[in-house]
Design an enzyme around this catalytic site. Structure first.
Site, mmCIF file in Angstrom:
data_model
loop_
_atom_site.group_PDB
_atom_site.id
_atom_site.type_symbol
_atom_site.label_atom_id
_atom_site.label_comp_id
_atom_site.label_asym_id
_atom_site.label_seq_id
_atom_site.Cartn_x
_atom_site.Cartn_y
_atom_site.Cartn_z
ATOM 1 C CE1 TYR A 74 -4.053 2.024 0.336
ATOM 2 C CE2 TYR A 74 -2.533 3.468 1.505
ATOM 3 C CZ TYR A 74 -3.739 3.269 0.851
ATOM 4 O OH TYR A 74 -4.615 4.310 0.717
ATOM 5 C CG PHE A 126 -6.257 18.348 -24.375
ATOM 6 C CD1 PHE A 126 -6.269 17.821 -25.649
ATOM 7 C CD2 PHE A 126 -6.637 17.540 -23.314
ATOM 8 C CE1 PHE A 126 -6.651 16.503 -25.873
ATOM 9 C CE2 PHE A 126 -7.019 16.217 -23.537
ATOM 10 C CZ PHE A 126 -7.022 15.696 -24.817
ATOM 11 C CB THR A 127 -11.147 18.083 -24.207
ATOM 12 O OG1 THR A 127 -10.243 16.982 -24.062
ATOM 13 C CG2 THR A 127 -11.456 18.288 -25.689
ATOM 14 C CE LYS A 260 -3.419 10.653 -24.205
ATOM 15 N NZ LYS A 260 -3.617 12.020 -23.759
ATOM 16 N NE ARG A 384 -9.733 15.669 -29.615
ATOM 17 C CZ ARG A 384 -10.361 15.343 -28.493
ATOM 18 N NH1 ARG A 384 -11.624 15.676 -28.305
ATOM 19 N NH2 ARG A 384 -9.747 14.673 -27.552
ATOM 20 C CG PHE A 451 -15.515 14.942 -26.879
ATOM 21 C CD1 PHE A 451 -15.301 16.035 -26.044
ATOM 22 C CD2 PHE A 451 -14.641 13.878 -26.798
ATOM 23 C CE1 PHE A 451 -14.234 16.058 -25.156
ATOM 24 C CE2 PHE A 451 -13.573 13.883 -25.918
ATOM 25 C CZ PHE A 451 -13.373 14.976 -25.092
HETATM 26 C C1 LIG Z 1 -4.726 12.807 -23.179
HETATM 27 C C2 LIG Z 1 -4.346 14.175 -22.861
HETATM 28 C C3 LIG Z 1 -4.596 14.738 -21.601
HETATM 29 C C4 LIG Z 1 -5.405 14.041 -20.520
HETATM 30 O O1 LIG Z 1 -4.879 12.832 -20.122
HETATM 31 P P1 LIG Z 1 -5.785 11.548 -19.728
HETATM 32 O O2 LIG Z 1 -4.772 10.520 -19.375
HETATM 33 O O3 LIG Z 1 -6.604 11.201 -20.912
HETATM 34 O O4 LIG Z 1 -6.629 11.929 -18.558
HETATM 35 C C5 LIG Z 1 -4.140 16.027 -21.377
HETATM 36 N N1 LIG Z 1 -3.494 16.727 -22.332
HETATM 37 C C6 LIG Z 1 -3.264 16.227 -23.550
HETATM 38 C C7 LIG Z 1 -2.552 17.043 -24.574
HETATM 39 C C8 LIG Z 1 -3.675 14.933 -23.860
HETATM 40 O O5 LIG Z 1 -3.455 14.448 -25.087
#
Ligand SMILES: *Cc1c(COP(=O)(O)O)cnc(C)c1O
Length: 460
Positions: A74, A126-127, A260, A384, A451
């Site tokens: 933990y 960014f969203t 990513k 997008r 979206f």
């Molecule tokens: C994917 C992404 C995020 C958010 O990350 P999550 O792991 O999906 O919560 C923030 N900024 C950018 C540029 C991204 O591509």
């Protein structure tokens, strides 16, 4: 011998995952059931899944072996300390707060840094990033260069900050109303476009003058570094690893979606050089994510991430990663399909306004195009454009973004060159009959990040 350098992958395939092939009739039913939103399709109904590069990566044999080294204590898992050291060594940041994914870090960071009425300038929104800034009480201000909003501009660094726009904001609202500048490598919403080192250095100078920190949205920093190596004077002989370190060292704080660049399926973190922020974030992470030595991840997840980070900064990996995206982009260009230029790092972005010029933006051209491409071939892409942009929190008006795009995103190390051929050919088939394509309208619109879960129906 032709004078062409191949981008062939520096790996081979050890295990395969079967894909289900569907008929067009099956896909027509599936997309209707999904409310014409590719996010609501079942994965089993998808052939080539280019929805996102987020968490869809193929891990290496070393990363899978790393899973077996998971220390599921933990508190104080050894994998946390491995990850912490990796982040210090590769990204330069002193302190690490692990989170379940990028937005977990954005949430904690925004809540600590932002006061109501603040302004957060950034190289395009960014969203999730903007939403967390707004929920904390800030207004986002776009300070990216104008070229980033022009799909036809071939500017090599469309992720650059327009320093005059930033200076103007500082003059208007005062530096004390700007808790930080949000700087992304690469810029996702602009089409995976990089920022140059020269521009980042200038940004550092200007922000230093006013004592404004730089918060680095570093989800694709190694991909950005590859473009700097390819395009910026003085960097040809530097490695991606060296360039990544140099970028990070010019910033103060960072949020990372490890789904990513770091080639894992889940995870993220907040990193900083500021001890005070670190203490506050450690306290907040236990409320929302988990103890500060795991933050929503299993020990094995942190181990796979630490290994993935070291793999992500390899020049050979990045040459193949970006090379595959360029390959798909070139195929589409050869078919005459309008895409965002130059081709970015993590995907190819179709210009839906030019693809479907007969549709008004209110008829949701990009959402429509993503649905039609799926019906054609089972290739899943995503919108997008106006749907992703959402509504202004105060006026409730739709944002009308200049860019109305369909993102064709490539997971890391997952698909082959033949999958790219099939993808390009199916988009070309849709392009041939583009005049007959009608738009969509909302039948359900959720309040936040619409979206992901919105539903639509065809306009008759
Ligand atoms: C994917 C992404 C995020 C958010 O990350 P999550 O792991 O999906 O919560 C923030 N900024 C950018 C540029 C991204 O591509």
């Amino acid at each position: 011998m032709p004078n062409k350098k191949s981008w062939a992958e520096p790996w081979k395939i050890k295990m395969v995952e079967h894909l289900r092939m569907t008929t067009k009739e099956e896909r027509i039913v599936a997309i209707k059931e999904a409310g014409y939103n590719t996010f609501l399709l079942k994965s089993r109904d998808v052939y080539i899944d280019l929805l996102t590069d987020s968490g869809t990566n193929a891990m290496s044999d070393r990363q899978w072996a790393g899973l077996m080294l998971g220390d599921e204590a933990y508190a104080g898992s050894r994998n946390f300390y491995h990850l912490e050291k990796t982040i210090q060594d590769y990204y330069s940041y002193k302190y690490l707060i692990p989170t379940h994914q990028g937005r977990g870090a954005e949430h904690i960071f925004s809540q600590i840094m932002i006061k109501k009425g603040d302004y957060v300038p950034g190289n395009m929104y960014f969203t999730t990033t903007r939403l967390h800034q707004e929920l904390a009480g800030a207004k986002f201000v776009d300070i990216i260069i104008d070229e980033a909003h022009d799909t036809a501009s071939h500017h090599p660094f469309k992720g650059n900050v327009d320093l005059e726009k930033l200076q103007k904001l500082i003059d208007e609202v005062g530096a004390d109303r700007i808790p930080y500048v949000s700087m992304a490598t690469t810029v996702n919403m602009a089409g995976g476009q990089p920022i140059s080192m020269a521009n980042l250095k200038e940004l550092r100078e200007l922000t230093k003058k006013y004592n404004i920190p730089i918060a680095h949205d570093m989800t694709r920093v190694a991909e950005n570094a590859w473009f700097i190596k390819e395009r910026e004077d003085g960097y040809q002989n530097k490695s991606v690893k060296e360039i990544v370190y140099e970028i990070c060292a010019l910033t103060d704080h960072a949020t990372m979606s490890a789904k990513k660049d770091p080639i894992v399926n889940i995870g993220g973190f907040l990193a900083t050089n500021d001890e005070d922020l670190y203490c506050k974030a450690q306290n907040m992470v236990v409320i929302y994510e988990g103890l500060h030595t795991y933050g929503g991840m299993a020990g094995r997840d942190m181990e796979a991430m630490a290994i993935g980070i070291t793999e992500s900064v390899s020049d050979d990996h990045m040459r193949a990663r970006v090379g595959q995206t360029q390959y798909l982009g070139q195929k589409l260009i050869d078919f005459g399909i309008p895409i965002v230029m130059p081709v970015g790092s993590h995907g190819v972005f179709l210009d839906a306004k030019k693809f479907l010029p007969h549709l008004e933006q209110d008829a949701l051209p990009a959402q429509t195009l993503a649905a039609v491409i799926y019906i054609e071939s089972g290739v899943r892409t995503m919108e997008r454009g106006i749907v992703s942009a959402g509504r202004n929190k105060e006026t409730r008006e739709n944002y009308y973004p200049k860019l109305e795009l369909v993102r064709v995103t490539l997971p890391r190390r997952v698909y082959t060159q033949s999958h790219m051929d099939v993808t390009a050919e199916s988009i070309a088939t849709v392009y041939e009959r583009r005049d007959s394509i009608k738009g969509l309208r909302f039948t359900y619109e959720p309040e936040y990040l619409r979206f992901f879960q919105a539903r639509f129906e065809p306009i008759k």
